[in-house]
Write an enzyme that holds these catalytic residues in place. Sequence first.
Site, mmCIF file in Angstrom:
data_model
loop_
_atom_site.group_PDB
_atom_site.id
_atom_site.type_symbol
_atom_site.label_atom_id
_atom_site.label_comp_id
_atom_site.label_asym_id
_atom_site.label_seq_id
_atom_site.Cartn_x
_atom_site.Cartn_y
_atom_site.Cartn_z
ATOM 1 C CG LEU A 1 -1.948 -1.078 1.402
ATOM 2 C CD1 LEU A 1 -2.705 -0.890 2.716
ATOM 3 C CD2 LEU A 1 -2.921 -1.093 0.233
ATOM 4 C CG ASP A 2 0.365 4.232 -2.949
ATOM 5 O OD1 ASP A 2 1.110 3.341 -3.397
ATOM 6 O OD2 ASP A 2 -0.496 4.825 -3.615
ATOM 7 C CB VAL A 3 3.822 6.345 2.327
ATOM 8 C CG1 VAL A 3 3.912 7.142 3.625
ATOM 9 C CG2 VAL A 3 5.105 5.549 2.114
#
Length: 306
Positions: free
Chosen positions: A136-138
């Site tokens: 997942l993106d930050v």
Amino acid sequence: MASVWLVPDGLDGDRVDAAAARITGLSRSRIEELAEAGQVMVNSQTVSKSHRVRAGDLLEMEIGAAAVVEVVPQMVAGIGIVYDDADIVVVDKPAGVAAHPSLGWDGPSVVEHLAAAGFRISTSGVAERQGVVQRLDVGTTGLMVVAKSEPAYTALKRAFRSREVSKIYHTLVQGLPDPLVGTIDAPIGRHPGADYKMAVVGGGRHSVTHYEVLEAFRYVSLLEVHLETGRTHQIRVHMQAIRHPCVGDPTYGADPVLARRLGLERQWLHAVQLGFVHPRTGEAVEFRSEYPQDLVAALATVRRDS
């Protein structure tokens, strides 16, 4: 001096640029540069970036010491353990936390938290990404699964590659998409002018996003999104492509003034549901996650304004 790695089962069938990026921690664009320079070899043979690797292949490349990423165990506040057994651990990831350490990122990560918390995870993959089968993106919150056993890693990698995993997200986007239920089928690759982000580009990787409007408000809409593929930044890129960027995501065209008004410091995007076949039992499992407080507060403001 060249470095040599054994390709693990979980990367069997991947393109060499994608596999090498996972193994070394280098960006795919950097791997492509090395391949074009003839510095990527499989089983002692120079290969192109699109070559498909097989489990057990010997990958050989010239990389610098800067590509080494250290895993430093550290507890991270806010990470929730949704489910844990001998094969998998399902994590509820907060914003501001990466899936794993990487070059250029000095913040916390899920992998480092699990190491500090005493979780023994799969050793497949490069050290800083061991056990990671999805990311997942930050700035994206919600559910992700990490493999603890080697068979689980292999099975889950294959399931994600074969699109047998149900990944459902909720996102708040600007405007009202037309139609209210639709599919975005557009290839995604590196942005031609900015290596740090992605874009819809000719020759990009096949990418499909399905969406449905759950609620329409005066200036934004709440969508449920089903990912058929799992490309980097896929939802964010596809929402920008149809001119309805995720609220709070200026990297992909969102209005920063609106984000400030809603108190958002990141994109309104949450991995709300994750379902797959358990790698050991063969039974279907499904997990859900509630919205975190910043997204709840922003949605409340939207509803009040509407």
